[in-house]
Design an enzyme around this catalytic site. Structure first.
Site, mmCIF file in Angstrom:
data_model
loop_
_atom_site.group_PDB
_atom_site.id
_atom_site.type_symbol
_atom_site.label_atom_id
_atom_site.label_comp_id
_atom_site.label_asym_id
_atom_site.label_seq_id
_atom_site.Cartn_x
_atom_site.Cartn_y
_atom_site.Cartn_z
ATOM 1 N N GLY A 36 0.776 -14.511 8.877
ATOM 2 C CA GLY A 36 0.001 -15.510 8.166
ATOM 3 C C GLY A 36 0.744 -16.825 8.216
ATOM 4 O O GLY A 36 1.786 -16.956 8.863
ATOM 5 N N SER A 37 0.250 -17.811 7.502
ATOM 6 C CA SER A 37 0.826 -19.156 7.583
ATOM 7 C C SER A 37 2.272 -19.194 7.113
ATOM 8 O O SER A 37 3.082 -19.954 7.659
ATOM 9 C CB SER A 37 -0.022 -20.129 6.758
ATOM 10 O OG SER A 37 -0.107 -19.696 5.401
ATOM 11 N N GLU A 69 4.491 -17.071 7.572
ATOM 12 C CA GLU A 69 5.377 -16.420 8.546
ATOM 13 C C GLU A 69 5.504 -17.217 9.842
ATOM 14 O O GLU A 69 6.374 -16.927 10.668
ATOM 15 C CB GLU A 69 4.866 -15.008 8.890
ATOM 16 C CG GLU A 69 4.972 -14.027 7.754
ATOM 17 C CD GLU A 69 4.023 -14.352 6.615
ATOM 18 O OE1 GLU A 69 4.484 -14.516 5.470
ATOM 19 O OE2 GLU A 69 2.815 -14.492 6.872
ATOM 20 N N GLU A 114 -1.754 -4.628 6.304
ATOM 21 C CA GLU A 114 -0.337 -4.449 5.978
ATOM 22 C C GLU A 114 0.049 -3.008 5.659
ATOM 23 O O GLU A 114 1.179 -2.590 5.916
ATOM 24 C CB GLU A 114 0.053 -5.368 4.818
ATOM 25 C CG GLU A 114 0.190 -6.824 5.192
ATOM 26 C CD GLU A 114 -1.098 -7.619 5.074
ATOM 27 O OE1 GLU A 114 -2.189 -6.993 4.945
ATOM 28 O OE2 GLU A 114 -1.043 -8.866 5.114
ATOM 29 N N HIS A 153 2.718 -10.717 5.144
ATOM 30 C CA HIS A 153 2.215 -12.038 4.782
ATOM 31 C C HIS A 153 2.078 -12.171 3.285
ATOM 32 O O HIS A 153 1.140 -11.628 2.681
ATOM 33 C CB HIS A 153 0.865 -12.284 5.461
ATOM 34 C CG HIS A 153 0.215 -13.583 5.061
ATOM 35 N ND1 HIS A 153 0.916 -14.765 4.996
ATOM 36 C CD2 HIS A 153 -1.065 -13.886 4.708
ATOM 37 C CE1 HIS A 153 0.109 -15.735 4.619
ATOM 38 N NE2 HIS A 153 -1.107 -15.232 4.429
ATOM 39 N N HIS A 193 3.251 20.341 -7.952
ATOM 40 C CA HIS A 193 2.026 19.550 -7.936
ATOM 41 C C HIS A 193 1.052 19.981 -9.021
ATOM 42 O O HIS A 193 0.180 19.216 -9.415
ATOM 43 C CB HIS A 193 1.369 19.682 -6.548
ATOM 44 C CG HIS A 193 0.229 18.754 -6.320
ATOM 45 N ND1 HIS A 193 -0.755 18.999 -5.379
ATOM 46 C CD2 HIS A 193 -0.117 17.565 -6.902
ATOM 47 C CE1 HIS A 193 -1.626 18.003 -5.388
ATOM 48 N NE2 HIS A 193 -1.277 17.129 -6.292
ATOM 49 N N GLY A 212 1.614 11.709 -1.992
ATOM 50 C CA GLY A 212 0.208 12.053 -1.848
ATOM 51 C C GLY A 212 -0.664 10.884 -1.446
ATOM 52 O O GLY A 212 -1.879 10.985 -1.464
#
Length: 547
Positions: free
Chosen positions: A33-34, A36, A55, A78, A285, A404
């Site tokens: 993005g800008s 980066e 991402e 970003h 779990h 999970g």
């Protein structure tokens, strides 16, 4: 002409690129993005930028790459919104123990006091607590040193992700180059603790081993086999193990523990010593009673993870590298171990049918895969059938998620394939799981990866169907997923794809996928039989008190 006192100016960007070269981190996973763009300006030809279209996929790819190589991966996200998108797979990477240095762009420093667009308030707090280290450096010139520190912490066991927030104008600031420190983070277990453990093991008449993913992660697989054979005890895979824990065709391999307290207790309580290696004690779990913890049976745990050691309710913990600890423990045990049992019988091949059953599809997938192929799995409802039909035999040959959070499997398979050029990678994934990160398939196409994606389509969240039965829940909404065309979706991203519904179509498509020059998707239409994740239903109804 410059005089002798003139020095060449080094920018934060140049110092960072030099550092990454020295650390061997020239593969960068990102979604730009800008904020980066100053880092990406005039991208060097010796760096490989792997573009992910979202991402979460970017982090999943980097995770798979890091776990397959055993090295730290570099991620460039970003801004705060990009970090937010990535958080699900960031949590999974933390649980997986994947070494990552994650950077995110931040708005320029001069604007931060005025709540600017793309600015993150207290950026370093955003990914916590699921990173080992998080910082936005106080000065621009501190950025390369912060990245070097993040790398060292990510590569200290237990491995895990770290985070550095970087204002976009920092990249052009002047700084000093950073030379990486020599880093030898492994620590050996206490010799006295190993001696006590060896005496207890030698005195036990019916010991049992529970082995987890850290054995493969440390490259300690052969040492683990040598220890098990010296002891001559059955070996169980720990609940939710995210890697191969023990070769599943070995005579000592006993099976996979469930993440259910009663099943773990029933399985282990007949032994007089439990040795847990490279795993928590234990990952559960569902609720239930684990009588093992109050039975008085000694539980000895060897791990690099101090948090896992401190959370165990009973027993003895020995902290330290398994790479050092397992050979040392083996050397302390008497050489005349117990005789190895006969290998446990394999289940009979499932019968062919139309539509195909999940066990049959997995049986045929196992037959189609080359011996050195790598399996990446995110098909939770089919995991019991996979464990029956697809015994994993090769170290480094299996990856799944330790958490999970769905949406990991497909991008992780892309990362594993990037790290394992020359080896076929098979991504076994459920239809529901596929829909969390389908765009990772586009990256596989662009990178021309030898990736076979097997979508097990039972038109719904199979794990939820199973849990509804286990928890005795009826008529829950949001479980069925009709009408998704996976073949069209794959072809729309440039990936060849076939839908199959008969045994003959399945074999032909799997053969084609395993021989393809690049990625290929195979959608398998399954019968809708509900998989069984746990042995017994659980009473989920409140009891209430009578007055």
């Amino acid at each position: 002409m410059m005089d002798a006192t003139t020095t060449t100016r080094t920018t934060v960007r140049e110092a960072t690129l030099g550092l990454l070269r020295e650390l061997g981190m020239t593969t960068v996973f990102g979604n730009p993005g800008s904020t980066e763009l100053p880092f990406l300006d005039r991208w060097p030809s010796d760096f490989h930028y792997v573009l992910g279209l979202q991402e979460a996929s970017v982090v999943g790819m980097a995770d798979g790459y890091a776990r397959a190589t055993g090295r730290c991966a570099f991620v460039n996200l970003h801004s705060a919104a990009g970090v937010g998108h990535a958080l699900g797979n960031l949590f999974t990477s933390y649980r997986n123990g994947a070494p990552l240095v994650i950077t995110a762009g931040q708005q320029t420093r001069s604007l931060l006091s005025n709540l600017p667009f793309l600015g993150a308030s207290d950026a370093a707090q955003f990914p916590r607590p699921y990173v080992k280290f998080s910082i936005e450096p106080a000065r621009a010139e501190d950025v390369p040193a912060a990245i070097a520190q993040a790398h060292r912490i990510a590569m200290q066991r237990p491995y895990g992700p770290t985070f550095v927030s970087i204002p976009s104008d920092d990249w052009s600031a002047a700084c000093q180059p950073v030379t990486p420190r020599a880093w030898f983070p492994d620590t050996a277990p206490d010799p006295a603790a190993l001696e006590q453990a060896a005496k207890a093991i030698a005195a036990a008449r019916r010991p049992v081993l529970v082995v987890g993913p850290d054995v493969d992660a440390e490259g300690a697989g052969p040492a683990m086999v040598a220890l098990a054979e010296r002891i001559g005890a059955p070996v169980w895979t720990s609940p939710f193990s995210s890697r191969l824990s023990f070769p599943e065709d070995h005579p000592l391999f006993a099976g996979h523990l469930h993440a259910a307290p009663q099943q773990v207790s029933d399985t282990l309580i007949g032994h007089d010593l439990v040795l847990v290696i490279g795993a928590p004690v234990f990952t559960f779990h569902v609720p239930g009673d684990c009588a093992l913890f109050r039975s008085g049976i000694p539980i000895i745990q060897m791990t690099t993870d101090a948090e896992a050691a401190s959370s165990a309710p009973s027993g003895t913990a020995i902290l330290g590298s398994l790479r050092h600890g397992l050979p040392a423990l083996t050397a302390l045990l008497p050489a005349d171990g117990r005789a190895l049992p006969a290998p446990r019988p394999r289940p009979a091949p499932p019968a062919a049918s139309t539509p195909v059953s999940a066990p049959y599809a997995l049986h045929r997938l196992h037959a189609a895969m080359p011996r050195d192929a790598i399996l990446v799995e995110e098909a939770p409802s089919h995991r019991p059938a996979m464990q029956q039909q697809m015994p994993i035999r090769e170290w480094g040959g299996f990856f799944t998620m330790a958490s999970g959070g769905l949406g990991y499997g497909l991008p992780a398979a892309v990362g594993v394939a990037l790290a394992s050029r020359g080896r076929r990678v098979a991504c076994l994934i459920g239809d529901g799981s596929f829909m969390y990160s389908p765009q990772a398939l586009w990256t596989a196409v662009q990178e021309k990866l030898p990736l076979a994606v097997i979508v097990m389509n039972n038109s719904g969240y199979g794990a939820m169907r199973s849990f509804s039965r286990v928890l005795q829940v009826r008529d829950a909404p949001g479980i069925d997923l009709p009408g998704i065309d996976f073949v069209s979706m794959a072809r729309g991203m440039g990936c060849p794809a076939r839908a199959v519904g008969t045994p003959e179509e399945l074999d032909a498509a799997l053969a084609e996928a395993m021989a393809a020059d690049g990625p290929m998707l195979v959608e398998v239409a399954l019968d809708t039989a509900v998989a069984t994740l746990y042995d017994k239903p659980i009473d989920n109804k409140p009891t209430g008190n009578k007055h």
